[in-house]
Design a protein around this motif. Sequence first.
Motif, PDB file in Angstrom:
ATOM      1  N   GLU A 221     -42.504 -31.910  25.483  1.00 48.94           N
ATOM      2  CA  GLU A 221     -42.475 -30.440  25.530  1.00 48.94           C
ATOM      3  C   GLU A 221     -41.047 -29.944  25.677  1.00 48.94           C
ATOM      4  OE1 GLU A 221     -42.032 -26.608  27.189  1.00 48.94           O
ATOM      5  OE2 GLU A 221     -41.803 -28.409  28.437  1.00 48.94           O
ATOM      6  N   ASP A 222     -40.285 -30.606  26.543  1.00 46.91           N
ATOM      7  CA  ASP A 222     -38.895 -30.217  26.752  1.00 46.91           C
ATOM      8  C   ASP A 222     -38.080 -30.427  25.482  1.00 46.91           C
ATOM      9  OD1 ASP A 222     -36.850 -29.287  28.537  1.00 46.91           O
ATOM     10  OD2 ASP A 222     -36.079 -31.334  28.631  1.00 46.91           O
TER      11      ASP A 222
ATOM     12  N   LYS B 194     -30.809 -16.646  14.446  1.00 49.32           N
ATOM     13  CA  LYS B 194     -31.910 -15.861  15.007  1.00 49.32           C
ATOM     14  C   LYS B 194     -31.789 -15.802  16.530  1.00 49.32           C
ATOM     15  CE  LYS B 194     -35.222 -16.997  11.348  1.00 49.32           C
ATOM     16  NZ  LYS B 194     -36.549 -17.625  11.043  1.00 49.32           N
ATOM     17  N   PRO B 195     -32.488 -14.846  17.178  1.00 47.37           N
ATOM     18  CA  PRO B 195     -32.466 -14.795  18.650  1.00 47.37           C
ATOM     19  C   PRO B 195     -33.011 -16.098  19.231  1.00 47.37           C
ATOM     20  CG  PRO B 195     -33.366 -12.763  17.741  1.00 47.37           C
ATOM     21  CD  PRO B 195     -33.245 -13.724  16.594  1.00 47.37           C
ATOM     22  N   LEU B 196     -32.426 -16.521  20.342  1.00 44.27           N
ATOM     23  CA  LEU B 196     -32.909 -17.746  20.968  1.00 44.27           C
ATOM     24  C   LEU B 196     -34.329 -17.545  21.496  1.00 44.27           C
ATOM     25  CD1 LEU B 196     -29.768 -18.920  22.983  1.00 44.27           C
ATOM     26  CD2 LEU B 196     -30.498 -19.560  20.673  1.00 44.27           C
ATOM     27  N   PRO B 197     -35.181 -18.558  21.371  1.00 47.55           N
ATOM     28  CA  PRO B 197     -36.577 -18.417  21.810  1.00 47.55           C
ATOM     29  C   PRO B 197     -36.678 -18.315  23.320  1.00 47.55           C
ATOM     30  CG  PRO B 197     -36.129 -20.696  21.235  1.00 47.55           C
ATOM     31  CD  PRO B 197     -34.914 -19.909  20.831  1.00 47.55           C
ATOM     32  N   GLU B 198     -37.697 -17.589  23.761  1.00 48.58           N
ATOM     33  CA  GLU B 198     -38.017 -17.523  25.193  1.00 48.58           C
ATOM     34  C   GLU B 198     -38.656 -18.834  25.609  1.00 48.58           C
ATOM     35  OE1 GLU B 198     -41.105 -15.027  28.095  1.00 48.58           O
ATOM     36  OE2 GLU B 198     -40.937 -14.552  25.950  1.00 48.58           O
ATOM     37  N   ARG B 199     -38.343 -19.279  26.823  1.00 44.99           N
ATOM     38  CA  ARG B 199     -38.954 -20.522  27.317  1.00 44.99           C
ATOM     39  C   ARG B 199     -40.399 -20.237  27.681  1.00 44.99           C
ATOM     40  NH1 ARG B 199     -37.076 -25.753  28.776  1.00 44.99           N
ATOM     41  NH2 ARG B 199     -38.975 -26.993  28.656  1.00 44.99           N
ATOM     42  N   ARG B 200     -41.305 -20.702  26.829  1.00 38.64           N
ATOM     43  CA  ARG B 200     -42.739 -20.482  27.009  1.00 38.64           C
ATOM     44  C   ARG B 200     -43.471 -21.812  26.921  1.00 38.64           C
ATOM     45  NH1 ARG B 200     -45.289 -15.733  26.235  1.00 38.64           N
ATOM     46  NH2 ARG B 200     -46.995 -16.876  25.248  1.00 38.64           N
ATOM     47  N   PRO B 201     -44.716 -21.851  27.383  1.00 38.92           N
ATOM     48  CA  PRO B 201     -45.507 -23.079  27.225  1.00 38.92           C
ATOM     49  C   PRO B 201     -45.718 -23.380  25.749  1.00 38.92           C
ATOM     50  CG  PRO B 201     -46.565 -21.545  28.750  1.00 38.92           C
ATOM     51  CD  PRO B 201     -45.472 -20.787  28.079  1.00 38.92           C
ATOM     52  N   PRO B 202     -46.049 -24.606  25.423  1.00 32.60           N
ATOM     53  CA  PRO B 202     -46.350 -24.919  24.023  1.00 32.60           C
ATOM     54  C   PRO B 202     -47.639 -24.256  23.578  1.00 32.60           C
ATOM     55  CG  PRO B 202     -46.852 -26.792  25.431  1.00 32.60           C
ATOM     56  CD  PRO B 202     -46.171 -25.781  26.296  1.00 32.60           C
ATOM     57  N   CYS B 203     -47.903 -24.317  22.291  1.00 33.26           N
ATOM     58  CA  CYS B 203     -49.145 -23.744  21.746  1.00 33.26           C
ATOM     59  C   CYS B 203     -50.345 -24.433  22.398  1.00 33.26           C
ATOM     60  CB  CYS B 203     -49.183 -23.929  20.234  1.00 33.26           C
ATOM     61  SG  CYS B 203     -50.690 -23.309  19.457  1.00 33.26           S
ATOM     62  N   PHE B 204     -51.246 -23.647  22.936  1.00 32.64           N
ATOM     63  CA  PHE B 204     -52.401 -24.200  23.631  1.00 32.64           C
ATOM     64  C   PHE B 204     -53.259 -25.049  22.700  1.00 32.64           C
ATOM     65  CE2 PHE B 204     -56.973 -23.718  24.460  1.00 32.64           C
ATOM     66  CZ  PHE B 204     -57.066 -24.338  25.702  1.00 32.64           C
ATOM     67  N   PHE B 205     -53.399 -24.650  21.475  1.00 33.83           N
ATOM     68  CA  PHE B 205     -54.323 -25.338  20.575  1.00 33.83           C
ATOM     69  C   PHE B 205     -53.791 -26.687  20.122  1.00 33.83           C
ATOM     70  CE2 PHE B 205     -55.307 -20.786  20.085  1.00 33.83           C
ATOM     71  CZ  PHE B 205     -56.592 -20.825  20.589  1.00 33.83           C
TER      72      PHE B 205
ATOM     73  N   ALA C 208     -59.774 -38.308  30.982  1.00 31.14           N
ATOM     74  CA  ALA C 208     -58.589 -39.128  30.732  1.00 31.14           C
ATOM     75  C   ALA C 208     -57.472 -38.325  30.074  1.00 31.14           C
ATOM     76  CB  ALA C 208     -58.955 -40.321  29.851  1.00 31.14           C
ATOM     77  N   TYR C 209     -57.816 -37.213  29.418  1.00 34.39           N
ATOM     78  CA  TYR C 209     -56.802 -36.415  28.736  1.00 34.39           C
ATOM     79  C   TYR C 209     -56.149 -35.390  29.654  1.00 34.39           C
ATOM     80  CZ  TYR C 209     -58.654 -38.675  24.631  1.00 34.39           C
ATOM     81  OH  TYR C 209     -59.047 -39.625  23.730  1.00 34.39           O
ATOM     82  N   GLY C 210     -56.514 -35.398  30.916  1.00 36.19           N
ATOM     83  CA  GLY C 210     -55.918 -34.476  31.869  1.00 36.19           C
ATOM     84  C   GLY C 210     -54.413 -34.622  32.003  1.00 36.19           C
ATOM     85  N   PRO C 211     -53.877 -35.848  32.210  1.00 36.83           N
ATOM     86  CA  PRO C 211     -52.422 -35.973  32.333  1.00 36.83           C
ATOM     87  C   PRO C 211     -51.690 -35.641  31.051  1.00 36.83           C
ATOM     88  CG  PRO C 211     -53.478 -38.126  32.336  1.00 36.83           C
ATOM     89  CD  PRO C 211     -54.564 -37.120  32.479  1.00 36.83           C
ATOM     90  N   TRP C 212     -52.314 -35.929  29.914  1.00 37.29           N
ATOM     91  CA  TRP C 212     -51.707 -35.560  28.624  1.00 37.29           C
ATOM     92  C   TRP C 212     -51.502 -34.053  28.565  1.00 37.29           C
ATOM     93  CZ3 TRP C 212     -53.713 -32.418  24.780  1.00 37.29           C
ATOM     94  CH2 TRP C 212     -53.053 -32.431  23.544  1.00 37.29           C
ATOM     95  N   ALA C 213     -52.546 -33.280  28.880  1.00 34.16           N
ATOM     96  CA  ALA C 213     -52.436 -31.825  28.851  1.00 34.16           C
ATOM     97  C   ALA C 213     -51.568 -31.321  29.998  1.00 34.16           C
ATOM     98  CB  ALA C 213     -53.829 -31.198  28.931  1.00 34.16           C
ATOM     99  N   GLY C 214     -51.651 -31.968  31.165  1.00 33.30           N
ATOM    100  CA  GLY C 214     -50.890 -31.522  32.322  1.00 33.30           C
ATOM    101  C   GLY C 214     -49.393 -31.598  32.105  1.00 33.30           C
ATOM    102  N   GLY C 215     -48.920 -32.604  31.370  1.00 28.29           N
ATOM    103  CA  GLY C 215     -47.496 -32.706  31.098  1.00 28.29           C
ATOM    104  C   GLY C 215     -47.000 -31.576  30.220  1.00 28.29           C
ATOM    105  N   TYR C 216     -47.835 -31.136  29.309  1.00 20.62           N
ATOM    106  CA  TYR C 216     -47.449 -30.044  28.422  1.00 20.62           C
ATOM    107  C   TYR C 216     -47.485 -28.679  29.112  1.00 20.62           C
ATOM    108  CZ  TYR C 216     -47.478 -32.864  24.125  1.00 20.62           C
ATOM    109  OH  TYR C 216     -47.189 -33.773  23.153  1.00 20.62           O
ATOM    110  N   PHE C 217     -48.512 -28.461  29.912  1.00 21.94           N
ATOM    111  CA  PHE C 217     -48.744 -27.115  30.434  1.00 21.94           C
ATOM    112  C   PHE C 217     -48.480 -26.961  31.923  1.00 21.94           C
ATOM    113  CE2 PHE C 217     -51.469 -27.604  26.702  1.00 21.94           C
ATOM    114  CZ  PHE C 217     -51.001 -26.547  25.930  1.00 21.94           C
ATOM    115  N   GLY C 218     -48.293 -28.054  32.651  1.00 25.20           N
ATOM    116  CA  GLY C 218     -48.031 -27.940  34.079  1.00 25.20           C
ATOM    117  C   GLY C 218     -49.312 -27.749  34.856  1.00 25.20           C
ATOM    118  N   GLY C 219     -49.347 -28.305  36.087  1.00 22.60           N
ATOM    119  CA  GLY C 219     -50.569 -28.290  36.887  1.00 22.60           C
ATOM    120  C   GLY C 219     -51.051 -26.899  37.239  1.00 22.60           C
TER     121      GLY C 219
END
Length: 449
Positions: A283-284, A299-310, A369-380
Amino acid sequence: MDTATRRALIGPVLLLVAALVAVAALLAPGARAAGGLDEAAAALKKGPVYVDPRAADQLSAGQADALAKKIKDADKPIFVAVLPKAAEYQPGTLLADLRTKVGVSGVYAVELGDGFNAGADPRVMSRDSVRNLVGSVKRSDYTVAERLNSFVDTAEQSARGHAPSSWGDTGGAGGFDAGTAIGLGVLVVVGGGGAYAIARRNRRRRAEEERAALEDLRVVVDEDITAFGEALDRLDFHPGEPGADDAMRADYSHALDAYETAKSTMAAAEHPGDVQAVTRALEDGRFSLATLAARRTGKPLPERRPPCFFDPRHGPSVVDAAWAPAGGAERTVPVCAADKSRLDDGREPLARTVRTERGDRPYWEAGPAYGPWAGGYFGGGLLPGLLVGTLLGNVMMSSPAYGADFGGPGGAEGGDYSGSDFSSDDFGGGFGDGGGFDGGGGFGGDGGF
């Protein structure tokens, strides 16, 4: 009796003698703990309930024995101490100090004078669960015995883990008699092997479950790492190209570092929770790529946002959009520009699918089992709200040990020895007169007894 028979009997007899000697040492007056927390902790290592003799009027021996039996019958790591207000029991640190000295992961409930509070390792029971349970029993007009029994009745239904192996059949409220000592010695010899076999089987089963979960994750994470490497190639940036400046080179270097970190961390992963660091690095790195692309095009620098949820492979989100899973309530999720356009047109977003027993499914409808995969992207903190009402979200919300099993709050399994390796924030707070919380709070420094 022949020589072979005598030799066969020598081992068990010596073990029995050693066990009885150890029990006798425990019974000797000089072997007792010095008092205070040390004595309470020593008692709780042997049984679930300890009553300081100076607080005997709070909980009778019969009530303590009955409570200890209830906890043992439930096979849960629940510890109860009834203590007087005394200098050796410091209210502000009592729970954390008691947990440290006992050294076993579990739920700890303490009556101190006329105050009550509890704490728990997050793998055994979540902080919110403890806070709510403590509040419910404190708001009831209970005697000490009624309050403790009510707490235990509810805690044993949601606490995870098992009773510690150090508990015998003696209860935890009183001392040993000669018959108990002999019985304990026999149990050491006869039952020790069985207890060890059960513990070893449980550890082996858990290790097998973790290995299977990690292999499921490895497929998905390797795909993500490959996709990130392809994105690096497509960018086709060269640090020495015309127009490149230090900021661009720094973005590119950061993205390369993230790529290498993700690969090496995944290669070294031994547990499902290790995957969280991998997807956090990806993600970083993707945000660095997005920043570099903006610099190169002016172009304007992007805002630091979470990745695409989908699908986090889509890169950083650009906006929040309303979305509802099948049969679930609508919520706001971060989305990329392409998925926002699809939603606006009434089409389904391009969801990240993973393998399940029911075929390929969106990750939020897969197993825990996919919890840590998603957690790394979106934060706890962000993830549970995004996933509420989905299969993965329901697992996260319903299981106090979810995070420890699959990438969140860790720690020893309930009933296992961890010594002082735990977060004192889960055993914070102090006592207030009348048994109320100071400020109506809970744990982590915002509440007390």
